[in-house]
Design a protein around this motif. Structure first.
Motif, PDB file in Angstrom:
ATOM      1  N   PRO A 192       0.838  -1.203   0.000  1.00  0.00           N
ATOM      2  CA  PRO A 192       0.000   0.000   0.000  1.00  0.00           C
ATOM      3  C   PRO A 192       0.877   1.258   0.000  1.00  0.00           C
ATOM      4  O   PRO A 192       1.961   1.273   0.601  1.00  0.00           O
ATOM      5  N   ASP A 193       0.393   2.305  -0.678  1.00  0.00           N
ATOM      6  CA  ASP A 193       1.262   3.470  -0.901  1.00  0.00           C
ATOM      7  C   ASP A 193       1.754   4.173   0.367  1.00  0.00           C
ATOM      8  O   ASP A 193       2.912   4.567   0.432  1.00  0.00           O
ATOM      9  N   ARG A 194       0.930   4.299   1.399  1.00  0.00           N
ATOM     10  CA  ARG A 194       1.403   4.965   2.624  1.00  0.00           C
ATOM     11  C   ARG A 194       2.576   4.195   3.229  1.00  0.00           C
ATOM     12  O   ARG A 194       3.578   4.776   3.627  1.00  0.00           O
ATOM     13  N   LEU A 195       2.439   2.878   3.280  1.00  0.00           N
ATOM     14  CA  LEU A 195       3.514   2.035   3.805  1.00  0.00           C
ATOM     15  C   LEU A 195       4.745   2.117   2.908  1.00  0.00           C
ATOM     16  O   LEU A 195       5.874   2.247   3.384  1.00  0.00           O
ATOM     17  N   GLY A 196       4.530   2.057   1.611  1.00  0.00           N
ATOM     18  CA  GLY A 196       5.643   2.081   0.659  1.00  0.00           C
ATOM     19  C   GLY A 196       6.417   3.382   0.672  1.00  0.00           C
ATOM     20  O   GLY A 196       7.650   3.391   0.634  1.00  0.00           O
ATOM     21  N   LEU A 197       5.702   4.505   0.725  1.00  0.00           N
ATOM     22  CA  LEU A 197       6.384   5.806   0.721  1.00  0.00           C
ATOM     23  C   LEU A 197       7.175   6.023   1.996  1.00  0.00           C
ATOM     24  O   LEU A 197       8.300   6.524   1.965  1.00  0.00           O
ATOM     25  N   LEU A 198       6.614   5.609   3.115  1.00  0.00           N
ATOM     26  CA  LEU A 198       7.342   5.732   4.387  1.00  0.00           C
ATOM     27  C   LEU A 198       8.556   4.797   4.394  1.00  0.00           C
ATOM     28  O   LEU A 198       9.647   5.182   4.832  1.00  0.00           O
ATOM     29  N   THR A 199       8.394   3.596   3.869  1.00  0.00           N
ATOM     30  CA  THR A 199       9.508   2.643   3.786  1.00  0.00           C
ATOM     31  C   THR A 199      10.627   3.208   2.919  1.00  0.00           C
ATOM     32  O   THR A 199      11.804   3.169   3.303  1.00  0.00           O
ATOM     33  N   LEU A 200      10.273   3.763   1.759  1.00  0.00           N
ATOM     34  CA  LEU A 200      11.291   4.332   0.868  1.00  0.00           C
ATOM     35  C   LEU A 200      12.003   5.494   1.553  1.00  0.00           C
ATOM     36  O   LEU A 200      13.220   5.630   1.441  1.00  0.00           O
ATOM     37  N   ASP A 201      11.271   6.288   2.301  1.00  0.00           N
ATOM     38  CA  ASP A 201      11.880   7.391   3.037  1.00  0.00           C
ATOM     39  C   ASP A 201      12.910   6.867   4.040  1.00  0.00           C
ATOM     40  O   ASP A 201      13.990   7.445   4.200  1.00  0.00           O
ATOM     41  N   LEU A 202      12.587   5.755   4.706  1.00  0.00           N
ATOM     42  CA  LEU A 202      13.528   5.160   5.664  1.00  0.00           C
ATOM     43  C   LEU A 202      14.769   4.602   4.951  1.00  0.00           C
ATOM     44  O   LEU A 202      15.872   4.643   5.486  1.00  0.00           O
ATOM     45  N   LEU A 203      14.570   4.074   3.744  1.00  0.00           N
ATOM     46  CA  LEU A 203      15.690   3.505   2.985  1.00  0.00           C
ATOM     47  C   LEU A 203      16.588   4.588   2.387  1.00  0.00           C
ATOM     48  O   LEU A 203      17.763   4.362   2.127  1.00  0.00           O
ATOM     49  N   TRP A 204      16.012   5.767   2.150  1.00  0.00           N
ATOM     50  CA  TRP A 204      16.738   6.849   1.476  1.00  0.00           C
ATOM     51  C   TRP A 204      17.471   7.696   2.508  1.00  0.00           C
ATOM     52  O   TRP A 204      17.036   8.765   2.887  1.00  0.00           O
ATOM     53  N   GLN A 205      18.591   7.178   2.984  1.00  0.00           N
ATOM     54  CA  GLN A 205      19.390   7.891   3.969  1.00  0.00           C
ATOM     55  C   GLN A 205      20.816   8.002   3.479  1.00  0.00           C
ATOM     56  O   GLN A 205      21.306   7.120   2.779  1.00  0.00           O
ATOM     57  N   ALA A 206      21.468   9.083   3.877  1.00  0.00           N
ATOM     58  CA  ALA A 206      22.836   9.353   3.426  1.00  0.00           C
ATOM     59  C   ALA A 206      23.797   8.231   3.785  1.00  0.00           C
ATOM     60  O   ALA A 206      24.755   7.964   3.064  1.00  0.00           O
ATOM     61  N   SER A 207      23.535   7.535   4.892  1.00  0.00           N
ATOM     62  CA  SER A 207      24.457   6.492   5.335  1.00  0.00           C
ATOM     63  C   SER A 207      24.269   5.182   4.560  1.00  0.00           C
ATOM     64  O   SER A 207      25.061   4.257   4.713  1.00  0.00           O
ATOM     65  N   ARG A 208      23.254   5.106   3.730  1.00  0.00           N
ATOM     66  CA  ARG A 208      22.973   3.873   2.983  1.00  0.00           C
ATOM     67  C   ARG A 208      23.153   4.100   1.488  1.00  0.00           C
ATOM     68  O   ARG A 208      23.058   5.221   1.011  1.00  0.00           O
ATOM     69  N   PRO A 209      23.352   2.999   0.747  1.00  0.00           N
ATOM     70  CA  PRO A 209      23.394   3.146  -0.711  1.00  0.00           C
ATOM     71  C   PRO A 209      22.018   3.578  -1.228  1.00  0.00           C
ATOM     72  O   PRO A 209      21.010   3.403  -0.561  1.00  0.00           O
ATOM     73  N   VAL A 210      21.990   4.134  -2.437  1.00  0.00           N
ATOM     74  CA  VAL A 210      20.729   4.534  -3.068  1.00  0.00           C
ATOM     75  C   VAL A 210      19.833   3.300  -3.167  1.00  0.00           C
ATOM     76  O   VAL A 210      20.294   2.222  -3.548  1.00  0.00           O
TER      77      VAL A 210
END
Length: 155
Positions: free
Chosen positions: A48-66
């Motif tokens: 679901p989009d709310r879960l997916g967008l929040l998950t992507l936000d958590l994955l998109w961090q400077a300390s992690r790869p793209v």
């Protein structure tokens, strides 16, 4: 994204088509969407989009790869994460759907949106995908956050 990266992304994605040239022609001359079979080069975990967008936000961090390639379907209210094909993997959770071998995914070209489908993270052509363990941890964290926020938003 550079032109070379776009070109590599197009080639990488079109390689999943039964006829890569026809696939690219459909992107350029058709309605901009082609159906590609999952399970050979990648699977897609749709959430679901709310879960997916929040998950992507958590994955998109400077300390992690793209993060790996990620699509959003605004008509279906779904986010799709591209991950390595693994027929033995079971994803359990409300609204989670895995598209693997025998499933078809509507995909626009990496360089533009088409109809209701667009890339949040387009493929870069290197074959980078979401790491299943990292994705699972981010999904759990996002799900926990939504569980706390949902009752608060209903007041």
């Amino acid at each position: 994204m550079s032109d070379a990266m776009w070109t590599r992304g197009v080639e990488w994605l079109a390689a999943a088509a039964t006829d890569p040239r026809l696939c690219k022609r459909e992107w350029d001359q058709g309605d901009g969407i082609t159906l590609l079979e999952a399970g050979r080069y990648w699977d897609v975990l749709s959430v679901p989009d709310r879960l997916g967008l929040l998950t992507l936000d958590l994955l998109w961090q400077a300390s992690r790869p793209v993060p790996g390639p990620t699509l959003v379907d605004t008509a279906a209210h779904r986010v799709g994460f591209f991950l390595p094909p693994d027929p033995g993997t079971r994803w359990v959770g409300a609204g989670l759907r895995r598209a693997g071998r025998g499933s078809w995914v509507a995909v626009p070209p990496p360089y533009r949106a088409a109809r209701f489908v667009e890339w949040l993270v387009p493929p870069d052509g290197t074959g980078t995908l979401h790491a299943p363990v990292t994705l699972e941890l981010a999904l759990r964290q996002a799900n926990g956050t939504l569980a706390v926020l949902t009752p608060m938003c209903g007041r």
